[in-house]
Design a protein around this motif. Structure first.
Motif, PDB file in Angstrom:
ATOM      1  N   GLY A  67       8.055  12.469   5.450  1.00 60.46           N
ATOM      2  CA  GLY A  67       7.731  12.252   6.248  1.00 60.46           C
ATOM      3  C   GLY A  67       7.495  10.637   6.031  1.00 60.46           C
ATOM      4  N   VAL A  68       7.067   9.881   5.627  1.00 57.65           N
ATOM      5  CA  VAL A  68       6.789   8.816   6.687  1.00 57.65           C
ATOM      6  C   VAL A  68       7.445   7.736   6.708  1.00 57.65           C
ATOM      7  CG1 VAL A  68       5.984   6.220   5.239  1.00 57.65           C
ATOM      8  CG2 VAL A  68       4.835   8.582   4.087  1.00 57.65           C
ATOM      9  N   ASP A  69       9.004   7.960   6.042  1.00 62.89           N
ATOM     10  CA  ASP A  69      10.463   7.346   6.178  1.00 62.89           C
ATOM     11  C   ASP A  69      10.678   7.781   7.733  1.00 62.89           C
ATOM     12  OD1 ASP A  69       9.652   6.101   4.232  1.00 62.89           O
ATOM     13  OD2 ASP A  69      11.551   7.182   2.840  1.00 62.89           O
ATOM     14  N   GLY A  70      10.177   9.676   7.986  1.00 60.44           N
ATOM     15  CA  GLY A  70      11.032  10.158   9.399  1.00 60.44           C
ATOM     16  C   GLY A  70      10.177   9.222  10.607  1.00 60.44           C
ATOM     17  N   THR A  71       8.406   9.068   9.602  1.00 62.49           N
ATOM     18  CA  THR A  71       7.675   9.109  10.582  1.00 62.49           C
ATOM     19  C   THR A  71       8.081   7.338  12.031  1.00 62.49           C
ATOM     20  OG1 THR A  71       5.991  10.474  10.040  1.00 62.49           O
ATOM     21  CG2 THR A  71       5.245   8.892  11.539  1.00 62.49           C
TER      22      THR A  71
ATOM     23  N   GLY B   4      11.247  -7.057  14.801  1.00 62.25           N
ATOM     24  CA  GLY B   4      10.127  -6.233  15.667  1.00 62.25           C
ATOM     25  C   GLY B   4       9.679  -4.980  14.005  1.00 62.25           C
ATOM     26  N   SER B   5      10.537  -4.218  14.120  1.00 65.99           N
ATOM     27  CA  SER B   5      10.235  -3.374  13.146  1.00 65.99           C
ATOM     28  C   SER B   5      10.434  -4.006  11.511  1.00 65.99           C
ATOM     29  CB  SER B   5      12.056  -2.769  12.633  1.00 65.99           C
ATOM     30  OG  SER B   5      12.100  -1.965  13.565  1.00 65.99           O
TER      31      SER B   5
ATOM     32  N   LEU C 276       8.033  -6.281  11.475  1.00 67.45           N
ATOM     33  CA  LEU C 276       6.323  -7.051  11.545  1.00 67.45           C
ATOM     34  C   LEU C 276       6.025  -5.618  11.419  1.00 67.45           C
ATOM     35  CD1 LEU C 276       4.548  -8.844  12.206  1.00 67.45           C
ATOM     36  CD2 LEU C 276       4.828  -8.500  15.209  1.00 67.45           C
ATOM     37  N   ALA C 277       6.633  -4.608  11.675  1.00 67.57           N
ATOM     38  CA  ALA C 277       5.662  -3.603  11.726  1.00 67.57           C
ATOM     39  C   ALA C 277       5.080  -2.912  10.465  1.00 67.57           C
ATOM     40  CB  ALA C 277       6.369  -2.168  12.660  1.00 67.57           C
ATOM     41  N   TRP C 278       6.265  -2.796   9.868  1.00 67.49           N
ATOM     42  CA  TRP C 278       6.461  -2.314   8.353  1.00 67.49           C
ATOM     43  C   TRP C 278       5.884  -3.291   7.908  1.00 67.49           C
ATOM     44  CZ3 TRP C 278      10.189  -5.083   4.515  1.00 67.49           C
ATOM     45  CH2 TRP C 278      10.127  -4.744   3.228  1.00 67.49           C
ATOM     46  N   ARG C 279       5.649  -4.104   7.769  1.00 67.34           N
ATOM     47  CA  ARG C 279       4.138  -5.501   6.886  1.00 67.34           C
ATOM     48  C   ARG C 279       3.214  -4.988   7.551  1.00 67.34           C
ATOM     49  NH1 ARG C 279       5.799  -5.589   2.716  1.00 67.34           N
ATOM     50  NH2 ARG C 279       4.630  -6.309   2.011  1.00 67.34           N
ATOM     51  N   LEU C 280       2.718  -4.759   8.734  1.00 62.86           N
ATOM     52  CA  LEU C 280       1.524  -4.590   9.091  1.00 62.86           C
ATOM     53  C   LEU C 280       1.149  -3.550   8.858  1.00 62.86           C
ATOM     54  CD1 LEU C 280      -0.710  -5.412  10.995  1.00 62.86           C
ATOM     55  CD2 LEU C 280       0.576  -4.584  13.358  1.00 62.86           C
TER      56      LEU C 280
ATOM     57  N   ALA D  81      12.771   4.420   2.234  1.00 60.10           N
ATOM     58  CA  ALA D  81      14.297   4.199   2.960  1.00 60.10           C
ATOM     59  C   ALA D  81      14.740   2.613   3.746  1.00 60.10           C
ATOM     60  CB  ALA D  81      15.224   5.514   3.557  1.00 60.10           C
ATOM     61  N   LYS D  82      14.953   1.530   3.683  1.00 59.85           N
ATOM     62  CA  LYS D  82      14.719   0.318   4.799  1.00 59.85           C
ATOM     63  C   LYS D  82      15.653   0.658   5.685  1.00 59.85           C
ATOM     64  CE  LYS D  82      11.530  -1.782   1.505  1.00 59.85           C
ATOM     65  NZ  LYS D  82      11.944  -0.432   0.761  1.00 59.85           N
ATOM     66  N   GLY D  83      16.701   1.370   5.775  1.00 56.97           N
ATOM     67  CA  GLY D  83      17.361   1.397   6.550  1.00 56.97           C
ATOM     68  C   GLY D  83      17.289   1.923   7.764  1.00 56.97           C
TER      69      GLY D  83
END
Length: 223
Positions: A103-107, A145-146, A148-152, A183-185
């Protein structure tokens, strides 16, 4: 004997005079009108397109801050539990069959696709003319942007030291696992969605090249 007289230059036909004075040129050499002058047939120039592309990439990437906050807020929490075995703390999943990690990756993926769609529509409306530099900037900005969002989101979420969290929470007490992207994809969801939608909008609603004037004589109505 007198020198031969040079024959006079024949008058220019009216349709050629109109073509010479027309901003659209002749024989298919057209220009695009704008408020402060005329675009050449190939656009406003590579320097201008690169400058606009750089601004677009930075603006799109900056929106990744909002994506990171939303991901941290909406992503499901993964529950962990700490126990002491042989004097050492051991941390394990409270629900080994839970799907919170998926669910974390899907969100993240769904939010990124939504951000890609919005950014594509905004860029198309602001720069309807399009162009290769603008498309590349949209993809690069979405990828940045992705990231940045991931690390934030990871930074806003629980700490990465799960043993320290287990000690702080106490033996057998449930606490949240660190927020991570398995899933880094999913980082490609934003640029992929933005490219597909932007290319579709350009193909359907983008400006069309003007029809070239046919070569040869052209009669101006009323001439």
């Amino acid at each position: 004997m007198s020198a031969p007289l040079t024959p006079p230059t024949p008058p220019t036909p009216p349709h050629e005079q109109a073509a010479a004075s027309s901003p659209y040129g002749w024989n298919g050499h057209a220009a695009y009108p704008r408020q402060d002058g005329w675009y050449e047939k190939d656009g406003p120039g590579m320097k201008t397109e690169l400058r606009e592309a750089a601004v677009t990439a930075v603006a799109v990437a900056a929106v990744g801050v909002l994506l990171g906050v939303l991901w941290w807020w909406l992503a499901p929490r993964v529950p962990l539990v700490g126990e002491v075995l042989d004097g050492n703390w051991v941390v394990y999943l409270k629900d080994s069959e839970g799907e919170q990690g998926i669910g974390v990756d899907g969100t993240f993926s769904l939010l990124a696709l939504a951000f890609g769609a919005v950014s594509a529509v905004v860029v198309f409306l602001v720069r309807r003319r399009g162009g290769v530099p603008l498309v590349v900037a949209l993809a690069v900005g979405g990828l940045l942007g992705s990231v940045l969002a991931w690390r934030l989101g990871v930074w806003l979420g629980p700490g990465s030291d799960v043993v320290a969290q287990a000690r702080s929470a106490g033996k057998g007490v449930t606490f949240d696992a660190p927020l991570k992207l398995g899933a880094k994809g999913a980082l490609l969801a934003w640029p992929f969605g933005a490219l597909v939608l932007h290319l579709g909008l350009t193909a359907l609603f983008g400006p069309r090249d003007p029809e070239p004037f046919p070569a040869g004589p052209y009669e101006i109505p009323g001439a």
